[in-house]
Motif scaffolding. Structure first.
Motif, short mmCIF file in Angstrom:
data_model
loop_
_atom_site.label_atom_id
_atom_site.label_comp_id
_atom_site.label_asym_id
_atom_site.label_seq_id
_atom_site.Cartn_x
_atom_site.Cartn_y
_atom_site.Cartn_z
N LYS A 25 -8.09 3.42 0.71
CA LYS A 25 -8.69 3.41 -0.63
C LYS A 25 -7.84 2.68 -1.66
N LEU A 26 -6.53 2.85 -1.56
CA LEU A 26 -5.64 2.21 -2.52
C LEU A 26 -5.23 0.81 -2.11
N GLY A 27 -5.42 0.49 -0.84
CA GLY A 27 -4.96 -0.81 -0.34
C GLY A 27 -3.45 -0.91 -0.30
N LEU A 28 -2.80 0.17 0.13
CA LEU A 28 -1.34 0.17 0.20
C LEU A 28 -0.85 -0.73 1.33
N THR A 29 0.22 -1.43 1.06
CA THR A 29 0.84 -2.26 2.10
C THR A 29 1.90 -1.45 2.83
N ALA A 30 2.30 -1.94 3.99
CA ALA A 30 3.37 -1.29 4.75
C ALA A 30 4.66 -1.29 3.94
N ASP A 31 4.91 -2.37 3.20
CA ASP A 31 6.12 -2.45 2.38
C ASP A 31 6.10 -1.38 1.28
N GLN A 32 4.95 -1.19 0.65
CA GLN A 32 4.86 -0.15 -0.38
C GLN A 32 5.11 1.24 0.22
#
Length: 141
Positions: free
Chosen positions: A29-36
């Motif tokens: 839903k948030l489009g979080l990246t692996a880095d985040q």
């Protein structure tokens, strides 16, 4: 006073709120990246280490107070001073950790808005209860 104990297994908020960025639905839903996610994990780990130290400080001050209170002839001045130390240590435990801003800075403004929209009530957990600082989503402004 019973000693304070923080255990992730005993704290349901850790499971509900603390690692919300690990929830696959929230990630999508948030489009979080692996880095985040990695950065948030690092901040969370540092928070947990600080929490251990602060909790230990409260327990240390409480343990120091116990024999003073149990003495045959208690020294009121020393007891009052030690109670103040216990209160100060507890106050540190109640302060939100500054790491919350670090979690917030990792998110884009769009992600932050989406996160707020996902909260049952901004800044609240299930049933309207306040989740522990610093990992509770908070309403901006």
């Amino acid at each position: 006073m019973p000693p304070l104990r923080h255990s992730p297994d005993a704290d349901p908020w850790d499971k509900v709120w603390a690692r919300w960025w690990k929830n696959p639905q929230m990630v999508e839903k948030l489009g979080l990246t692996a880095d985040q996610q990695k950065k948030m994990d690092d901040i969370f780990q540092q928070h947990r280490l600080k929490l251990i130290d602060v909790t230990a400080a409260v327990e240390r001050e409480q343990v120091t107070l116990e024999p003073m209170m149990a003495a045959d002839q208690p020294d009121e001045a020393r007891i009052v001073a030690q109670i103040d130390k216990v209160a100060q240590a507890r106050a540190e435990l109640e302060k939100p950790m500054p790491d919350a801003a670090g979690i917030r800075r990792i998110l884009t403004p769009d992600q932050w808005q989406k996160l707020q929209a996902e909260s049952p009530r901004p800044g609240r957990g299930p049933g309207g209860q306040q989740p522990p600082a610093p990992f509770a989503p908070r309403k901006a402004g």
